[in-house]
Motif scaffolding. Sequence first.
Motif, mmCIF file in Angstrom:
data_model
loop_
_atom_site.group_PDB
_atom_site.id
_atom_site.type_symbol
_atom_site.label_atom_id
_atom_site.label_comp_id
_atom_site.label_asym_id
_atom_site.label_seq_id
_atom_site.Cartn_x
_atom_site.Cartn_y
_atom_site.Cartn_z
ATOM 1 N N LEU A 127 -6.397 1.831 32.948
ATOM 2 C CA LEU A 127 -6.933 2.822 33.875
ATOM 3 C C LEU A 127 -6.540 2.531 35.315
ATOM 4 C CD1 LEU A 127 -10.513 3.053 32.353
ATOM 5 C CD2 LEU A 127 -8.543 4.546 31.914
ATOM 6 N N GLY A 128 -6.229 1.270 35.612
ATOM 7 C CA GLY A 128 -5.851 0.920 36.975
ATOM 8 C C GLY A 128 -5.316 -0.490 37.064
ATOM 9 N N TYR A 129 -4.606 -0.737 38.157
ATOM 10 C CA TYR A 129 -4.032 -2.052 38.417
ATOM 11 C C TYR A 129 -4.008 -2.250 39.924
ATOM 12 C CZ TYR A 129 -0.449 -5.555 39.246
ATOM 13 O OH TYR A 129 0.229 -6.660 39.692
ATOM 14 N N VAL A 171 -9.207 -1.661 32.298
ATOM 15 C CA VAL A 171 -8.748 -1.151 31.010
ATOM 16 C C VAL A 171 -9.892 -0.513 30.245
ATOM 17 C CG1 VAL A 171 -6.903 -2.866 30.826
ATOM 18 C CG2 VAL A 171 -9.125 -3.367 29.827
ATOM 19 N N GLU A 172 -9.520 0.429 29.402
ATOM 20 C CA GLU A 172 -10.448 0.977 28.426
ATOM 21 C C GLU A 172 -10.132 0.255 27.127
ATOM 22 O OE1 GLU A 172 -11.860 5.354 27.176
ATOM 23 O OE2 GLU A 172 -9.741 4.942 26.824
ATOM 24 N N LEU A 187 -13.964 -9.892 34.675
ATOM 25 C CA LEU A 187 -14.758 -9.796 35.887
ATOM 26 C C LEU A 187 -15.998 -8.918 35.718
ATOM 27 C CD1 LEU A 187 -11.928 -9.273 38.524
ATOM 28 C CD2 LEU A 187 -13.090 -11.404 37.886
ATOM 29 N N ALA A 188 -15.813 -7.753 35.073
ATOM 30 C CA ALA A 188 -16.925 -6.803 34.979
ATOM 31 C C ALA A 188 -16.779 -5.924 33.745
ATOM 32 C CB ALA A 188 -16.971 -5.935 36.233
ATOM 33 N N VAL A 189 -17.925 -5.417 33.299
ATOM 34 C CA VAL A 189 -17.986 -4.466 32.190
ATOM 35 C C VAL A 189 -18.786 -3.266 32.669
ATOM 36 C CG1 VAL A 189 -18.826 -4.074 29.850
ATOM 37 C CG2 VAL A 189 -17.955 -6.328 30.479
ATOM 38 N N ALA A 190 -18.233 -2.078 32.533
ATOM 39 C CA ALA A 190 -18.946 -0.855 32.925
ATOM 40 C C ALA A 190 -19.743 -0.348 31.733
ATOM 41 C CB ALA A 190 -17.967 0.205 33.402
ATOM 42 N N ASP A 191 -21.008 -0.091 31.962
ATOM 43 C CA ASP A 191 -21.887 0.417 30.895
ATOM 44 C C ASP A 191 -21.750 1.911 30.753
ATOM 45 O OD1 ASP A 191 -22.823 -2.120 30.427
ATOM 46 O OD2 ASP A 191 -24.533 -1.895 31.755
ATOM 47 N N GLY A 233 -15.253 0.884 25.956
ATOM 48 C CA GLY A 233 -15.857 0.530 27.227
ATOM 49 C C GLY A 233 -14.779 0.297 28.271
ATOM 50 N N VAL A 234 -15.200 0.136 29.519
ATOM 51 C CA VAL A 234 -14.276 -0.121 30.619
ATOM 52 C C VAL A 234 -14.493 -1.545 31.094
ATOM 53 C CG1 VAL A 234 -13.585 0.570 32.941
ATOM 54 C CG2 VAL A 234 -14.217 2.309 31.262
ATOM 55 N N TYR A 235 -13.386 -2.302 31.203
ATOM 56 C CA TYR A 235 -13.432 -3.722 31.531
ATOM 57 C C TYR A 235 -12.462 -4.019 32.667
ATOM 58 C CZ TYR A 235 -15.481 -3.762 26.874
ATOM 59 O OH TYR A 235 -16.273 -3.514 25.783
#
Length: 126
Positions: A43-45, A91-92, A122-126, A102-104
């Motif tokens: 999803l991004g870099y 990333v998804e 670093l993080a996990v999006a709920d 999920g998004v990580y």
Amino acid sequence: MARRIGEAVAVRLAQDVTSGAGAGVAPASFIWRDRVYVVREVLGYWRERQAWWNAPAVRAAAVGEDLPMAVGAEGQALKVAVDHEREVWRVEARGPRTVGAGVYDISRETTRGTDGEGWRLLAVAD
């Protein structure tokens, strides 16, 4: 809502990535807490500046100690470089036994190789 994690993960890398200018090789999957997560989409870099003042080499120099040393392939002493950036991949991914993805956010220190070392979740999006 995102949860900060900050845990080491093992990463398997993709072979070919076209996710933006200057992007490196993206994660294809990662292992977190003994579970494999397969990356479905990048999803991004981006690159982030690090808190360079917290690096062991900087702390050693601040108190007048020698810089930390590493040993090269032929046994010679190498000075450890202070790196100021890390790569971050958003990333998804889908884990085992999950209904949806999920998004990580996964990071890699730029001083490490691209062989799966130096990666952190670093993080996990709920």
